[in-house]
Design a protein around this motif. Structure first.
Motif, mmCIF file in Angstrom:
data_model
loop_
_atom_site.group_PDB
_atom_site.id
_atom_site.type_symbol
_atom_site.label_atom_id
_atom_site.label_comp_id
_atom_site.label_asym_id
_atom_site.label_seq_id
_atom_site.Cartn_x
_atom_site.Cartn_y
_atom_site.Cartn_z
ATOM 1 N N VAL A 95 -8.023 -4.181 -0.527
ATOM 2 C CA VAL A 95 -8.157 -2.724 -0.582
ATOM 3 C C VAL A 95 -8.440 -2.270 -2.012
ATOM 4 C CG1 VAL A 95 -6.917 -0.526 -0.264
ATOM 5 C CG2 VAL A 95 -6.652 -2.362 1.411
ATOM 6 N N ARG A 96 -7.924 -2.995 -3.001
ATOM 7 C CA ARG A 96 -7.884 -2.493 -4.379
ATOM 8 C C ARG A 96 -8.786 -3.197 -5.381
ATOM 9 N NH1 ARG A 96 -1.359 -2.590 -3.923
ATOM 10 N NH2 ARG A 96 -1.032 -0.447 -3.180
ATOM 11 N N GLU A 136 -3.537 5.188 0.647
ATOM 12 C CA GLU A 136 -4.396 4.005 0.630
ATOM 13 C C GLU A 136 -4.573 3.442 2.034
ATOM 14 O OE1 GLU A 136 -4.141 1.432 -3.317
ATOM 15 O OE2 GLU A 136 -2.156 1.800 -2.471
ATOM 16 N N ALA A 137 -3.483 3.426 2.806
ATOM 17 C CA ALA A 137 -3.584 2.946 4.187
ATOM 18 C C ALA A 137 -4.535 3.832 4.992
ATOM 19 C CB ALA A 137 -2.201 2.921 4.831
ATOM 20 N N TRP A 161 -7.971 2.972 3.939
ATOM 21 C CA TRP A 161 -8.308 1.669 4.539
ATOM 22 C C TRP A 161 -8.766 1.895 5.978
ATOM 23 C CZ3 TRP A 161 -5.704 -0.216 8.876
ATOM 24 C CH2 TRP A 161 -6.101 -1.493 9.299
ATOM 25 N N GLU A 182 -3.636 -6.521 0.421
ATOM 26 C CA GLU A 182 -3.677 -5.370 -0.493
ATOM 27 C C GLU A 182 -4.798 -5.475 -1.517
ATOM 28 O OE1 GLU A 182 0.595 -5.577 1.005
ATOM 29 O OE2 GLU A 182 -0.882 -7.027 0.241
ATOM 30 N N LEU A 201 0.825 -1.210 0.000
ATOM 31 C CA LEU A 201 0.000 0.000 0.000
ATOM 32 C C LEU A 201 0.859 1.260 0.000
ATOM 33 C CD1 LEU A 201 -2.871 -0.658 2.576
ATOM 34 C CD2 LEU A 201 -2.780 -1.231 0.145
ATOM 35 N N THR A 257 5.807 2.670 -1.651
ATOM 36 C CA THR A 257 5.465 1.250 -1.547
ATOM 37 C C THR A 257 6.634 0.434 -1.001
ATOM 38 O OG1 THR A 257 6.155 0.869 -3.838
ATOM 39 C CG2 THR A 257 3.826 1.336 -3.471
#
Length: 555
Positions: free
Chosen positions: A71-72, A33-34, A37, A68, A29, A344
């Motif tokens: 999340v995506r 994004e984290a 999340w 991951e 991530l 990343t």
């Protein structure tokens, strides 16, 4: 609809989906994004920085996968959906003869490519911009009740994605002012407002904190021609890469011959002009202008179908773009491929290294809404971002995360530490310093209220400070200290000085639970010359001053 698509396009979209799924699964991530999340761990109708669509996508993804990809996953689906909608928006019957050229054009657009797997607020913004244009095109051909309702729902989805979506809606409206006399258009607006009402209610319940932050509280800095305006034009190039000369040429060459083309032109020029003007006030981030990728994909492909030279060069340069992008995408997974640090790299390993030292102990990160959720994602441990007066508010400022670390032994990670118990080095060279606190206690939700909107900087004048304690328990006054920060015109902290307000009740020993305590204070003499704002903060148990008060204008 799929049955009517060219087989070549289906194969390419299948390959795109597979590539993005693999990329999603093997790429750690990024910090944002984290953070999103973290949003999704407690679903709500709004969050400090953004509307809730990005959290919804992550929550849906988590139903299908862990890690991951959990999340995506929905970003991968929306990416393919965006390609499909763009294809449907091209009317030229010759398009079936140039499927590879269409795919190369869209896939070579840098941010459209990246948001094919990253999950950020711009991911749904891109998809719903395409959907909005698709439904709007049907609307102007033959407005009906069902199409009006669909248009309203899509407009709401746009606004649930990102506040910038208002620009998409407004500039399309400006392209066709006759909509103001169209009952079907007003029905669409009514539907969108009804759908958006839960978020508007959330904003009201939270004192419009998101709007205040983005419009008034966000720190800025002095205008820099190169870093603001020149960088804006660099961004206009960066979102298309090597194909940019022909893409913008297609925009200049396109003539308005129908309402839909007019909407595409207004949308593109409108966003460019809006953020060009904005560049004289603040630095425009690349993703803020990403919405122009959708109308320009349509305009450019139509131009390619009519112009052999443009078709040839966009295809050639697009392939070069794609080769570079794919190489960089591999570098997101395998660090040695690229000669620079990217976010990343190394976060997963660092989180696991820290956890191996401290076990399941909660971690409090000072001033890092990025590190706190990243550590939580990769370890499953409880984390909290303790925001102080030189930082900014974020989701951790308004949710209940503070309560989860109270009166527990924690590792406190801060850049202000001089005597640390542990230290770790991140891949970018930054050093983490941490110390153990056996009984952590913070009061970051204390609210300092000064009702005067403008105050004259006079150290001899007395002012009223109200402190509201939202906690269910009394707080001893001996546990807290007050401080005051002076800020420059760009809301950057310049001075931090102690403040000694006096209670109107000289015998008060506590801030009473869910009650307001009234103090009086005088402004300390600033060290900086002619400060423009000030704000009051509270330090608890020796921690750094918090973000407890709003910025107050100094006259």
């Amino acid at each position: 609809m799929l049955a009517k698509l060219p087989k070549t396009l289906l194969y390419l979209l299948g390959g795109l989906l597979l590539a993005n799924l693999l990329q999603s699964a093997f790429t750690p991530l990024i910090f944002d994004e984290a953070y999103y999340w973290y949003y999704a761990q407690e679903m709500a109708w709004g969050y400090f920085d953004h509307p809730p669509m990005v959290a919804l996508l992550i929550k849906l993804s988590s139903f299908f996968f862990d890690g991951e990809l959990g999340v995506r996953f929905m970003s991968c689906i929306l990416s393919v959906g965006t390609f499909l909608v763009l294809w449907q928006l091209i009317d030229n019957p010759k398009k079936k003869d140039y499927v590879p050229q269409f795919f190369v054009l869209v896939f070579s657009m840098t941010l459209l490519n990246a948001y094919g797997f990253f999950t950020l607020p711009d991911t749904p913004l891109i998809f719903f911009t395409a959907m909005f244009l698709w439904v709007y095109k049907k609307f102007i051909l033959e407005p009906t009740w069902p199409i009006s309702i669909a248009l309203g729902v899509v407009m709401a989805a746009l606004m649930y994605s990102k506040y910038h979506a208002i620009l998409v809606i407004v500039f399309v409206l400006l392209s066709n002012l006759k909509l103001l006399r169209n009952k079907y258009a007003w029905l669409a607006v009514a539907v969108s407002l009804v759908c958006y009402l839960p978020h508007l209610l959330w904003l009201y319940q939270h004192d419009f904190i998101s709007v205040k932050y983005h419009l008034y509280e966000r720190p800025n800095r002095a205008y820099d021609f190169n870093d603001f305006t020149v960088a804006f034009f660099v961004n206009l190039v960066a979102i298309f890469g090597l194909t940019f000369p022909w893409i913008y040429k297609s925009l200049f060459k396109t003539k308005v011959n129908d309402k839909f083309t007019r909407a595409l032109i207004f949308l593109t020029y409108g966003i460019i002009l809006f953020f060009f003007v904005s560049s004289f006030n603040r630095r425009v981030q690349t993703q803020w202008i990403i919405a122009i990728s959708i109308p320009l994909a349509i305009i450019s492909f139509n131009y390619m179908l009519q112009n052999k030279e443009a078709r040839k060069w966009i295809y050639r340069m697009g392939l070069v773009n794609i080769a570079i992008i794919l190489y960089l995408r591999l570098g997101l997974i395998y660090k040695p491929l690229i000669p620079f640090y990217y976010e990343t790299h190394g976060n997963k390993e660092l989180a696991q290294e820290i956890k191996s030292k401290i076990g399941d102990m909660p971690v409090v990160f000072e001033n890092s809404y990025r590190d706190a959720p990243m550590y939580a994602f990769y370890t499953g441990s409880t984390t909290y971002s303790l925001n102080n007066i030189v930082y900014r508010k974020n989701q951790y400022s308004i949710d209940d995360s503070e309560s989860k670390v109270q009166h527990k032994k924690v590792l406190y990670v801060s850049g202000y530490l001089t005597n640390e118990d542990l230290s770790f080095t991140r891949s970018d060279g930054a050093v983490y310093k941490g110390k153990y606190i056996d009984d952590f206690e913070s009061f970051r939700k204390l609210k300092c209220v000064i009702e005067e909107e403008h105050i004259v900087l006079d150290p001899n004048t007395e002012h009223v400070l109200k402190v509201y304690n939202p906690y269910p328990t009394d707080i001893e006054l001996k546990k807290i200290k007050f401080g005051l920060a002076y800020l420059n015109p760009y809301k950057q902290v310049q001075d931090i000085l102690p403040l000694k307000p006096e209670t109107t009740d000289q015998n008060a020993l506590y801030l009473k639970a869910r009650d307001t305590t009234v103090f009086t204070f005088k402004l300390p003499v600033p060290k900086t010359k002619n400060p423009n704002y000030f704000k009051v903060g509270i330090s608890e148990n020796g921690l750094y001053l918090g973000l407890n008060g709003d910025n107050i204008k100094l006259d």
